[in-house]
Design a protein around this motif. Sequence first.
Motif, PDB file in Angstrom:
ATOM      1  N   GLN A 142      27.274  -0.747   8.024  1.00  0.00           N
ATOM      2  CA  GLN A 142      26.426   0.449   7.974  1.00  0.00           C
ATOM      3  C   GLN A 142      25.054   0.114   7.384  1.00  0.00           C
ATOM      4  OE1 GLN A 142      27.251   3.134   9.494  1.00  0.00           O
ATOM      5  NE2 GLN A 142      29.468   3.296   9.496  1.00  0.00           N
ATOM      6  N   ASP A 143      25.046  -0.630   6.285  1.00  0.00           N
ATOM      7  CA  ASP A 143      23.776  -0.992   5.651  1.00  0.00           C
ATOM      8  C   ASP A 143      22.952  -1.914   6.541  1.00  0.00           C
ATOM      9  OD1 ASP A 143      24.357   0.577   3.443  1.00  0.00           O
ATOM     10  OD2 ASP A 143      25.032  -1.105   2.207  1.00  0.00           O
ATOM     11  N   ALA A 144      23.603  -2.878   7.192  1.00  0.00           N
ATOM     12  CA  ALA A 144      22.882  -3.797   8.081  1.00  0.00           C
ATOM     13  C   ALA A 144      22.255  -3.037   9.246  1.00  0.00           C
ATOM     14  CB  ALA A 144      23.823  -4.890   8.595  1.00  0.00           C
ATOM     15  N   LEU A 145      22.985  -2.097   9.820  1.00  0.00           N
ATOM     16  CA  LEU A 145      22.440  -1.350  10.955  1.00  0.00           C
ATOM     17  C   LEU A 145      21.318  -0.408  10.528  1.00  0.00           C
ATOM     18  CD1 LEU A 145      25.639  -0.718  13.105  1.00  0.00           C
ATOM     19  CD2 LEU A 145      23.896  -2.513  13.349  1.00  0.00           C
ATOM     20  N   ASP A 146      21.378   0.128   9.300  1.00  0.00           N
ATOM     21  CA  ASP A 146      20.248   0.906   8.784  1.00  0.00           C
ATOM     22  C   ASP A 146      19.004   0.017   8.703  1.00  0.00           C
ATOM     23  OD1 ASP A 146      21.786   3.203   8.539  1.00  0.00           O
ATOM     24  OD2 ASP A 146      21.968   3.077   6.356  1.00  0.00           O
ATOM     25  N   LEU A 147      19.175  -1.193   8.193  1.00  0.00           N
ATOM     26  CA  LEU A 147      18.051  -2.128   8.100  1.00  0.00           C
ATOM     27  C   LEU A 147      17.579  -2.550   9.491  1.00  0.00           C
ATOM     28  CD1 LEU A 147      19.210  -4.414   5.151  1.00  0.00           C
ATOM     29  CD2 LEU A 147      17.325  -2.768   5.116  1.00  0.00           C
ATOM     30  N   LEU A 148      18.509  -2.766  10.422  1.00  0.00           N
ATOM     31  CA  LEU A 148      18.140  -3.122  11.791  1.00  0.00           C
ATOM     32  C   LEU A 148      17.236  -2.047  12.386  1.00  0.00           C
ATOM     33  CD1 LEU A 148      18.337  -4.834  14.394  1.00  0.00           C
ATOM     34  CD2 LEU A 148      20.493  -3.640  14.885  1.00  0.00           C
ATOM     35  N   GLU A 149      17.586  -0.790  12.151  1.00  0.00           N
ATOM     36  CA  GLU A 149      16.745   0.296  12.660  1.00  0.00           C
ATOM     37  C   GLU A 149      15.352   0.227  12.031  1.00  0.00           C
ATOM     38  OE1 GLU A 149      17.088   4.850  13.895  1.00  0.00           O
ATOM     39  OE2 GLU A 149      17.779   4.477  11.853  1.00  0.00           O
ATOM     40  N   GLN A 150      15.283   0.011  10.727  1.00  0.00           N
ATOM     41  CA  GLN A 150      13.985  -0.064  10.061  1.00  0.00           C
ATOM     42  C   GLN A 150      13.134  -1.197  10.646  1.00  0.00           C
ATOM     43  OE1 GLN A 150      14.379  -0.168   5.777  1.00  0.00           O
ATOM     44  NE2 GLN A 150      15.929   1.433   5.808  1.00  0.00           N
ATOM     45  N   VAL A 151      13.757  -2.344  10.909  1.00  0.00           N
ATOM     46  CA  VAL A 151      13.037  -3.473  11.489  1.00  0.00           C
ATOM     47  C   VAL A 151      12.561  -3.120  12.904  1.00  0.00           C
ATOM     48  CG1 VAL A 151      13.238  -5.872  12.283  1.00  0.00           C
ATOM     49  CG2 VAL A 151      14.188  -5.203  10.063  1.00  0.00           C
ATOM     50  N   ALA A 152      13.429  -2.532  13.721  1.00  0.00           N
ATOM     51  CA  ALA A 152      13.053  -2.169  15.091  1.00  0.00           C
ATOM     52  C   ALA A 152      11.889  -1.176  15.096  1.00  0.00           C
ATOM     53  CB  ALA A 152      14.257  -1.609  15.844  1.00  0.00           C
ATOM     54  N   VAL A 153      11.969  -0.163  14.237  1.00  0.00           N
ATOM     55  CA  VAL A 153      10.899   0.844  14.153  1.00  0.00           C
ATOM     56  C   VAL A 153       9.590   0.199  13.709  1.00  0.00           C
ATOM     57  CG1 VAL A 153      10.142   2.887  12.851  1.00  0.00           C
ATOM     58  CG2 VAL A 153      12.445   2.823  13.854  1.00  0.00           C
ATOM     59  N   SER A 154       9.664  -0.796  12.824  1.00  0.00           N
ATOM     60  CA  SER A 154       8.456  -1.445  12.331  1.00  0.00           C
ATOM     61  C   SER A 154       7.746  -2.248  13.409  1.00  0.00           C
ATOM     62  CB  SER A 154       8.804  -2.370  11.142  1.00  0.00           C
ATOM     63  OG  SER A 154       9.368  -3.591  11.592  1.00  0.00           O
TER      64      SER A 154
ATOM     65  N   GLU B   6      13.497 -14.606  12.732  1.00  0.00           N
ATOM     66  CA  GLU B   6      12.776 -14.095  11.552  1.00  0.00           C
ATOM     67  C   GLU B   6      13.028 -12.616  11.331  1.00  0.00           C
ATOM     68  OE1 GLU B   6       9.711 -14.579  14.918  1.00  0.00           O
ATOM     69  OE2 GLU B   6      11.320 -15.778  14.087  1.00  0.00           O
ATOM     70  N   LEU B   7      13.372 -11.881  12.395  1.00  0.00           N
ATOM     71  CA  LEU B   7      13.702 -10.462  12.241  1.00  0.00           C
ATOM     72  C   LEU B   7      15.145 -10.283  11.763  1.00  0.00           C
ATOM     73  CD1 LEU B   7      11.867  -9.072  15.398  1.00  0.00           C
ATOM     74  CD2 LEU B   7      11.049  -9.153  13.025  1.00  0.00           C
ATOM     75  N   VAL B   8      16.057 -11.117  12.253  1.00  0.00           N
ATOM     76  CA  VAL B   8      17.452 -11.072  11.792  1.00  0.00           C
ATOM     77  C   VAL B   8      17.502 -11.279  10.278  1.00  0.00           C
ATOM     78  CG1 VAL B   8      19.683 -12.261  11.895  1.00  0.00           C
ATOM     79  CG2 VAL B   8      18.448 -11.731  14.013  1.00  0.00           C
ATOM     80  N   LYS B   9      16.649 -12.160   9.772  1.00  0.00           N
ATOM     81  CA  LYS B   9      16.626 -12.413   8.324  1.00  0.00           C
ATOM     82  C   LYS B   9      16.287 -11.161   7.524  1.00  0.00           C
ATOM     83  CE  LYS B   9      15.737 -17.345   8.027  1.00  0.00           C
ATOM     84  NZ  LYS B   9      14.865 -18.382   7.455  1.00  0.00           N
TER      85      LYS B   9
END
Length: 165
Positions: free
Chosen positions: A151-163, A38-41
């Motif tokens: 680059q965009d996916a890893l930016d989003l990955l960071e946002q998800v991890a921080v959340s 659910e986080l990968v999505k």
Amino acid sequence: MTGSGTASVTLPTDDQILITREFDAPKQLVYKAFTTPELVKRWWNAKRGEVTVAEIDLRVGGKWRYVMIADNGSEVGFHGEYREIVSNERLVSTEIYEGLPEGVSEEQGGTLNTTTFEEADARTTLTILVQAPSKVARDAIIDSGMESGLQDALDLLEQVAVSLR
């Protein structure tokens, strides 16, 4: 929200791609965001569509598959198998693009990806070493435009991890 930095993409050998990026989150949160369906999505779409499938059987020999409907309506899918798992530290898996040209076998078109998660001062360095079967395959991956999506996916990955804090 902006990312803490863009990923570095280098070509250490004729058949490898090395991706390195630092995240403003501890490694257990980056790992969780990287391995929980659910986080990968929430990040794998790289702001280019909607992830419709994120299947993860997180065990050695387990399979994974991600599918996205891109903004242009096309379906993009990848799948693979986990070869090694060290929780919060390292993942080794195969990766096959489901849109391989006719006549290209999975062995010819697939990669072996080694992903490591290293933490210092509550920040995580994610490293992905992509081992392609040949220079031609590696160059095709680079030429596909993968870096901007990455680059965009890893930016989003960071946002998800921080959340997840």
